[in-house]
Enzyme design. Structure first.
Site, PDB file in Angstrom:
ATOM      1  N   HIS A  36       0.616  -1.210   0.066  1.00 38.35           N
ATOM      2  CA  HIS A  36      -0.098  -0.012   0.022  1.00 38.35           C
ATOM      3  C   HIS A  36       0.912   1.029  -0.049  1.00 38.35           C
ATOM      4  O   HIS A  36       0.835   2.158  -0.736  1.00 38.35           O
ATOM      5  CB  HIS A  36      -1.047  -0.178   1.317  1.00 38.35           C
ATOM      6  CG  HIS A  36      -1.779   1.327   1.464  1.00 38.35           C
ATOM      7  ND1 HIS A  36      -2.954   1.141   0.993  1.00 38.35           N
ATOM      8  CD2 HIS A  36      -1.498   2.411   1.956  1.00 38.35           C
ATOM      9  CE1 HIS A  36      -3.557   2.316   1.357  1.00 38.35           C
ATOM     10  NE2 HIS A  36      -2.437   3.403   1.782  1.00 38.35           N
ATOM     11  N   GLU A  37       1.835   1.311   0.977  1.00 33.52           N
ATOM     12  CA  GLU A  37       2.704   2.323   0.857  1.00 33.52           C
ATOM     13  C   GLU A  37       3.598   2.659  -0.283  1.00 33.52           C
ATOM     14  O   GLU A  37       4.022   3.707  -0.571  1.00 33.52           O
ATOM     15  CB  GLU A  37       3.640   2.429   2.186  1.00 33.52           C
ATOM     16  CG  GLU A  37       2.712   2.608   3.518  1.00 33.52           C
ATOM     17  CD  GLU A  37       1.821   3.896   3.609  1.00 33.52           C
ATOM     18  OE1 GLU A  37       2.147   5.099   3.048  1.00 33.52           O
ATOM     19  OE2 GLU A  37       0.722   3.821   3.715  1.00 33.52           O
ATOM     20  N   HIS A  40       1.850   4.987  -2.731  1.00 32.00           N
ATOM     21  CA  HIS A  40       2.395   6.555  -2.342  1.00 32.00           C
ATOM     22  C   HIS A  40       3.649   6.787  -2.706  1.00 32.00           C
ATOM     23  O   HIS A  40       3.728   7.806  -3.474  1.00 32.00           O
ATOM     24  CB  HIS A  40       2.011   6.618  -0.875  1.00 32.00           C
ATOM     25  CG  HIS A  40       0.566   6.491  -0.430  1.00 32.00           C
ATOM     26  ND1 HIS A  40      -0.631   7.036  -0.980  1.00 32.00           N
ATOM     27  CD2 HIS A  40       0.102   5.761   0.710  1.00 32.00           C
ATOM     28  CE1 HIS A  40      -1.612   6.736  -0.337  1.00 32.00           C
ATOM     29  NE2 HIS A  40      -1.267   5.876   0.662  1.00 32.00           N
ATOM     30  N   ASP A 130      -5.543   8.265   4.558  1.00 34.64           N
ATOM     31  CA  ASP A 130      -6.267   8.868   3.107  1.00 34.64           C
ATOM     32  C   ASP A 130      -6.964   9.430   2.729  1.00 34.64           C
ATOM     33  O   ASP A 130      -7.234  10.423   1.845  1.00 34.64           O
ATOM     34  CB  ASP A 130      -5.576   7.545   2.100  1.00 34.64           C
ATOM     35  CG  ASP A 130      -4.333   7.080   2.131  1.00 34.64           C
ATOM     36  OD1 ASP A 130      -3.399   7.586   2.399  1.00 34.64           O
ATOM     37  OD2 ASP A 130      -4.221   5.740   1.880  1.00 34.64           O
TER      38      ASP A 130
END
Length: 283
Positions: A36-37, A40, A130
């Site tokens: 997930h990170e 980003h 988020d």
């Protein structure tokens, strides 16, 4: 980027997992959070953003950047949604592997469930999730940046109250939800205290952009002010995605002066102080 770290909350949950025998589930969550990170981080780096720090949490993470609200809203939106998008991609991949019988049904269902939990949790409109960042970005498109920060934190605080009530009435014995509640409370309290400094960093970055002529493509917005307005009050009318001219209007309706935001920023950061009336400084 200076460093990647694991938030202390994660170590608390690791200890709890070891004591109660679900360390495997926590490690699976951790792997999902890393992917997930990476969404980003990779998106931010591909857009040329300056990354300061990545901090990992059990249900997501916090990516700190040094752009301070001066990047294009479209770019910031992509950086924010890139993380949840990775969860959507992982859900689709897990479903396809299940259909192809390359993953076991039990593991696929757990993997999909954990991705859904992280996806839904991260889209809650609370800072620093988020969803909270998307909320602040959306408000900054219709409100001056200073007000957008304040209003987003107020909404975030209200949503946090509902989160606590939900945990109390529906999941009172879920230790991980209480740990996250403590984290969210501390994060929002610290962000509220840091809000004036966030706006100050926005102004500093804006001044640097003027020095390098990086704002010529922005749409121009005219702001009507009384000459009695302070420099602080004038700057608080600034939008993040506009270039501003400030028209000083006398009580009789006459335009006394027209100032660029660059002139106001120069005065603000070069000894005039933010509390002096704009009309006095530029008379």
């Amino acid at each position: 980027m200076s460093k990647v770290s694991v938030h202390p909350v994660f170590y608390v949950l690791i200890l709890f997992a070891l004591l109660h025998g679900f360390i495997y589930d926590l490690l699976l969550l951790f792997k999902i959070v890393i992917i997930h990170e990476l969404g980003h981080v990779c998106t931010a780096l591909s857009l040329g953003w300056r990354l300061k720090k990545v901090e990992l949490l059990p249900f997501g993470g916090v990516v700190e950047v040094e752009e301070h609200g001066n990047k294009a809203p479209r770019e910031e939106c992509w950086v924010i949604v890139a993380g949840p998008l990775m969860n959507v991609i992982m859900i689709i991949v897990a479903w396809l592997l299940l259909k192809l019988e390359l993953w076991s049904q039990a593991f696929s269902y757990v993997f999909i469930e954990y991705n859904l939990v992280i996806l839904i949790f991260n889209m809650l409109p609370m800072w620093p999730l988020d969803g909270g960042k998307l909320l602040q970005l959306g408000l900054s498109l219709v409100l001056p940046y200073r007000k957008a920060i304040q209003h987003s934190l107020l909404v975030s605080g209200g949503c946090f109250v509902f989160y606590i009530l939900g945990v109390i009435f529906f999941f009172p014995y879920y230790f991980s939800l209480w740990v996250m509640a403590v984290f969210l409370f501390i994060s929002q309290w610290m962000e509220w205290k840091q809000a004036p400094y966030q706006f100050m960093r926005f102004l500093l970055e804006r001044q640097k952009q003027h020095q390098h002529d990086e704002l010529n493509d922005l749409d121009v917005l005219s702001v009507a002010l009384s000459p009695q307005h302070s420099i602080n009050e004038a700057l608080e009318h600034m939008f993040r995605h506009k270039r501003h001219y400030f028209c000083l209007i006398t009580p009789g309706g006459k335009v006394e002066n027209v100032l660029s935001e660059q002139e106001l920023l120069h005065c603000f950061f070069n000894g005039y102080g933010g509390h002096r009336a704009v009309g006095d400084v530029f008379r």
